[in-house]
Design an enzyme around this catalytic site. Structure first.
Site, PDB file in Angstrom:
ATOM      1  N   CYS A  81      31.583  18.852   9.802  1.00 22.05           N
ATOM      2  CA  CYS A  81      31.124  17.460   9.931  1.00 22.05           C
ATOM      3  C   CYS A  81      30.468  17.094  11.262  1.00 22.05           C
ATOM      4  CB  CYS A  81      32.299  16.506   9.717  1.00 22.05           C
ATOM      5  SG  CYS A  81      33.283  16.820   8.243  1.00 22.05           S
ATOM      6  N   HIS A 135      32.401  10.094  13.868  1.00 26.53           N
ATOM      7  CA  HIS A 135      32.794  11.482  14.166  1.00 26.53           C
ATOM      8  C   HIS A 135      31.948  12.154  15.244  1.00 26.53           C
ATOM      9  CE1 HIS A 135      34.768  15.323  12.311  1.00 26.53           C
ATOM     10  NE2 HIS A 135      35.296  14.948  13.452  1.00 26.53           N
TER      11      HIS A 135
END
Ligand code: CA
Length: 471
Positions: A81, A135
């Site tokens: 990610c 993130h």
């Protein structure tokens, strides 16, 4: 004769009345297109109707695909990610600024000297927003509001519950939902909320160009879906995944419907893709590709990918050339008429001339991947994978998309060429700013080794490794 003229007059009056009273707005004339970048999380290459799935229904995204171009050989720049998002938002290979591994530690994040797509769009007069998963760092200097985004409604970490009320839902927790730094309590299902927030933002910014990064955490774990949608899929073999994908599809459908209702759809450039391959722990499918999230086989980094811009790009097409998520930065800039990003050199290219047919060559002849001891490169249909402390494989995807037959011996010239080009690319990278957890490196080493040997891995997670080694 007089009767006929009356009839014509009546028809004309009805036509005039219908046109005058129509509730649909005319397409808004705006020179700069709106841009919406829609990112799914850990979604498999095969798990969308437009990618050929007959198991996971996605009717709204499939309809969107009919207006756009479906890419069959598009890649993200990382198979997990955070680095994938760093590449996506900078248009640059993230290993050049140390963002090679996942999960930035608390005090670290995406290099603040890198220019983001939000910075560039904002400088060009766009209103910019992120809805969903960030993130890219959870401490203050790395906050989306400091990285070029006017609005942030979402969470800073890499995953969270799809419902409000877990232990993480306290102010200051990186998993909390926040709005521009302020804690948010929400009702309902997070995927629905992200769609609604995007629609609110569209409503507030109809009169100026906007750039939205709609960053779903679906279909990342935890596997949580709305009860009514789960009921719909109660007999499905992958019911949680199907239900979570269904809600994401519905949210995309509502966003597109609002663009259409406001007359904004035709001049909106929409990208849709997944941030990495389907994961081993969310029931996703990357078939017919080999591998999954976290490894350097095609299933790890080749992703479902759509580009839609009805006013400029003829839809209903497929594009089979090698492309990268790094191209989204340069393509968005070009669409917005921005000629200079005032940052460092981009690794992606503007796709528009390739999609209009003005440029018939492939956007990329070569792409690269690396996360610590695992690296890969594509050169046209050739694929080289290197596993440190183990060796190499060379595959020819033209007749072996499943990456099973090693050509490194009989195609020595191609092998040497690709080993050198990978090493040359690596010579321009910097050391990772943080490293992957040791147990995960051990797991991914085993997965790569097993897949290179065409066998099932002995374990796919640190938990499985522990029980395997204790057998
Ligand atoms: Ca992901």
């Amino acid at each position: 004769m007089i009767k006929i003229n009356y009839k014509i007059l009546i028809v004309l009056a009805i036509v005039f009345w219908t046109v005058a009273c129509t509730p649909l707005k005319k397409e808004v004339k705006q020179i700069k297109p709106n841009i919406i970048l829609i990112l799914a999380d850990d979604a498999g290459y095969a798990d969308f109707g437009f990618m050929g799935s007959d198991e996971i229904p996605t009717p709204h995204i499939d309809n969107l695909a009919k207006d756009g171009i479906i890419f069959t050989d598009a890649h993200v720049s990382a198979t997990v990610c955070s680095p994938s998002r760093a590449g996506l938002l900078t248009g640059r290979y993230q290993q050049q600024f140390g963002h090679e591994c996942n999960i930035p530690p608390h005090n670290l994040g995406m290099d603040i000297t890198e220019v983001t797509i939000g910075d560039v769009m904002k400088s060009a007069g766009y209103k910019t927003a992120v809805f969903g998963k960030w993130h890219l760092g959870e401490s203050a200097p790395f906050h989306p509001n400091k990285r070029g985004f006017d609005e942030f409604w979402g969470f800073l970490e890499g995953h969270r519950s799809y419902f409000y009320g877990s232990d993480n839902d306290i102010p200051g927790n990186p998993h909390e939902i926040q709005h521009n730094g302020k804690h948010v309590e929400f009702d309902g299902y997070l995927t629905d909320m992200l769609g609604e927030k995007t629609i609110d933002f569209i409503d507030q910014n109809k009169k100026n160009p906007f750039f939205v990064f709609l960053s779903f955490n679906a279909v990342h774990t935890p596997m949580q879906a709305r009860k009514d949608v789960l009921d719909k899929f109660k007999d499905h073999p992958r019911k949680e995944l199907a239900a979570m994908t269904w809600s994401m599809d519905e949210a995309v459908g509502k966003v597109v419907a609002r663009l259409k209702a406001e007359g904004l759809y035709k001049n909106t450039l929409i990208f849709f893709l997944s941030d990495n391959g389907g994961a081993a722990n969310n029931q996703s499918s990357c078939l017919p590709l080999k591998g999954w999230k976290g490894n350097k086989f095609e299933g790890g980094h080749r992703v479902p990918y759509l580009v839609v811009w009805p006013e400029k790009l003829e839809g209903g097409k497929r594009y089979d050339e090698l492309t990268s998520a790094l191209d989204i930065f340069a393509t968005s800039m070009a669409a917005a008429g921005i000629t200079e990003a005032s940052g460092k050199p981009l690794d992606g290219v503007n796709l528009i001339p390739h999609l209009t047919g003005d440029n018939s060559s492939a956007p990329h002849n070569q792409l690269f991947w690396r996360k610590e001891g695992m690296a890969a490169t594509r050169e046209n249909n050739w694929k080289l994978i290197r596993l440190d402390n183990y060796g190499y494989r060379l595959y020819n995807l033209e007749d072996d998309l499943g990456e099973t037959l090693d050509h490194s011996i009989e195609n020595k010239e191609q092998f040497n060429k690709m080993v050198q080009s990978l090493e040359h690319w690596e010579s321009n990278l910097t050391e990772p700013w943080w490293r992957e957890a040791k147990d995960w490196n051990q797991v991914t080493f085993e997965i790569h080794k097993a897949l290179m040997e065409n066998r099932e891995p002995n374990y796919k997670s640190p938990e499985e490794m522990k029980s395997y080694l204790n057998q």
